[in-house]
Design a protein around this motif. Structure first.
Motif, PDB file in Angstrom:
ATOM      1  N   MET A  51       4.082   0.022 -13.005  1.00 15.45           N
ATOM      2  CA  MET A  51       2.940   0.757 -13.561  1.00 15.45           C
ATOM      3  C   MET A  51       2.198   1.354 -12.373  1.00 15.45           C
ATOM      4  O   MET A  51       1.791   0.628 -11.465  1.00 15.45           O
ATOM      5  CB  MET A  51       1.992  -0.169 -14.329  1.00 15.45           C
ATOM      6  N   VAL A  52       2.068   2.651 -12.384  1.00  9.42           N
ATOM      7  CA  VAL A  52       1.349   3.359 -11.316  1.00  9.42           C
ATOM      8  C   VAL A  52       0.161   4.030 -11.980  1.00  9.42           C
ATOM      9  O   VAL A  52       0.269   5.139 -12.509  1.00  9.42           O
ATOM     10  CB  VAL A  52       2.266   4.375 -10.609  1.00  9.42           C
TER      11      VAL A  52
ATOM     12  N   GLU B  22       0.837  -1.202   0.000  1.00 12.01           N
ATOM     13  CA  GLU B  22       0.000   0.000   0.000  1.00 12.01           C
ATOM     14  C   GLU B  22       0.871   1.251   0.000  1.00 12.01           C
ATOM     15  O   GLU B  22       0.979   1.940   0.999  1.00 12.01           O
ATOM     16  CB  GLU B  22      -0.923  -0.002   1.220  1.00 12.01           C
ATOM     17  N   ILE B  23       1.484   1.515  -1.139  1.00  7.89           N
ATOM     18  CA  ILE B  23       2.290   2.729  -1.288  1.00  7.89           C
ATOM     19  C   ILE B  23       1.421   3.852  -1.855  1.00  7.89           C
ATOM     20  O   ILE B  23       1.496   4.991  -1.426  1.00  7.89           O
ATOM     21  CB  ILE B  23       3.504   2.459  -2.192  1.00  7.89           C
ATOM     22  N   MET B  24       0.576   3.493  -2.817  1.00  4.08           N
ATOM     23  CA  MET B  24      -0.299   4.464  -3.469  1.00  4.08           C
ATOM     24  C   MET B  24      -1.722   4.300  -2.946  1.00  4.08           C
ATOM     25  O   MET B  24      -2.150   3.191  -2.656  1.00  4.08           O
ATOM     26  CB  MET B  24      -0.312   4.240  -4.991  1.00  4.08           C
ATOM     27  N   PRO B  25      -2.462   5.409  -2.851  1.00  2.00           N
ATOM     28  CA  PRO B  25      -3.881   5.284  -2.498  1.00  2.00           C
ATOM     29  C   PRO B  25      -4.656   4.722  -3.692  1.00  2.00           C
ATOM     30  O   PRO B  25      -4.171   4.763  -4.827  1.00  2.00           O
ATOM     31  CB  PRO B  25      -4.296   6.731  -2.219  1.00  2.00           C
ATOM     32  N   ALA B  26      -5.833   4.200  -3.451  1.00  2.00           N
ATOM     33  CA  ALA B  26      -6.672   3.728  -4.554  1.00  2.00           C
ATOM     34  C   ALA B  26      -7.165   4.917  -5.378  1.00  2.00           C
ATOM     35  O   ALA B  26      -7.340   4.823  -6.585  1.00  2.00           O
ATOM     36  CB  ALA B  26      -7.855   2.929  -4.017  1.00  2.00           C
TER      37      ALA B  26
ATOM     38  N   GLY C 196      -5.669   3.426 -13.890  1.00  2.00           N
ATOM     39  CA  GLY C 196      -5.054   2.243 -14.464  1.00  2.00           C
ATOM     40  C   GLY C 196      -4.683   1.266 -13.374  1.00  2.00           C
ATOM     41  O   GLY C 196      -4.870   1.514 -12.186  1.00  2.00           O
ATOM     42  N   ALA C 197      -4.132   0.137 -13.801  1.00  2.00           N
ATOM     43  CA  ALA C 197      -3.714  -0.902 -12.864  1.00  2.00           C
ATOM     44  C   ALA C 197      -2.542  -0.405 -12.025  1.00  2.00           C
ATOM     45  O   ALA C 197      -1.717   0.380 -12.496  1.00  2.00           O
ATOM     46  CB  ALA C 197      -3.316  -2.158 -13.636  1.00  2.00           C
ATOM     47  N   CYS C 198      -2.497  -0.877 -10.787  1.00  2.00           N
ATOM     48  CA  CYS C 198      -1.417  -0.450  -9.901  1.00  2.00           C
ATOM     49  C   CYS C 198      -1.235  -1.485  -8.793  1.00  2.00           C
ATOM     50  O   CYS C 198      -2.070  -1.580  -7.898  1.00  2.00           O
ATOM     51  CB  CYS C 198      -1.738   0.917  -9.305  1.00  2.00           C
ATOM     52  N   ALA C 199      -0.151  -2.243  -8.860  1.00  2.00           N
ATOM     53  CA  ALA C 199       0.129  -3.238  -7.828  1.00  2.00           C
ATOM     54  C   ALA C 199       0.577  -2.582  -6.525  1.00  2.00           C
ATOM     55  O   ALA C 199       0.736  -3.259  -5.513  1.00  2.00           O
ATOM     56  CB  ALA C 199       1.197  -4.207  -8.324  1.00  2.00           C
ATOM     57  N   LEU C 200       0.760  -1.264  -6.543  1.00  2.00           N
ATOM     58  CA  LEU C 200       1.232  -0.544  -5.354  1.00  2.00           C
ATOM     59  C   LEU C 200       0.092  -0.015  -4.495  1.00  2.00           C
ATOM     60  O   LEU C 200       0.319   0.699  -3.530  1.00  2.00           O
ATOM     61  CB  LEU C 200       2.139   0.616  -5.778  1.00  2.00           C
TER      62      LEU C 200
END
Length: 94
Positions: free
Chosen positions: A54-55, A29-33, A78-82
Motif C-alpha cells: 500500500m503506497v 524510506e523509499i517514498m517521501p512523507a 494513506g498509510a505507507c510502510a515505505l
C-alpha cells in the motif's frame, strides 16, 4: 483536445526484499512523507518485491507497476510502510 499536458514524471522503485526489511522493523524510506505535484505530473511506482504494498491510497501489486497522471488538483493520502512517517500524502496543485 481536452487532454492534460504532460508534466514531470516522479518514479519510485520498491526493491526486492523490501517487505522482509519492514517485517524486521527496519526503517524503509523509499517514498517521501509528502509529494507535491502539479496537474499533468505522473506518479509511477514499480514494485519489484514479492509482496503487495500500500503506497498511500494506492495498492501496488508485487511485480507490477502503478502509473497515474493527475488531471486535477487534490489531496490524496494513506498509510505507507515505505515512508519513514508511515504515511504518504500527495498534494496536486494547478
Amino acid at each position: 483536445p481536452g487532454g492534460v499536458a504532460a508534466g514531470e514524471t516522479f518514479e519510485y522503485v520498491v526493491p526486492r526484499g523490501t517487505q522482509q526489511l519492514i517485517d524486521k522493523a527496519a526503517v524503509v524510506e523509499i517514498m517521501p512523507a509528502r509529494l507535491e505535484l502539479k496537474v499533468g505530473d505522473v506518479l509511477r511506482i514499480r514494485n519489484d518485491d514479492d509482496f503487495d504494498q500500500m503506497v498511500g491510497p494506492y495498492l501496488v501489486r508485487a511485480g507490477e507497476q502503478f502509473e497515474l497522471q493527475y488531471r486535477s488538483p487534490g489531496r490524496f493520502e494513506g498509510a505507507c510502510a515505505l515512508s519513514s512517517s508511515d504515511t504518504f500524502e500527495i498534494v496536486v496543485t494547478d
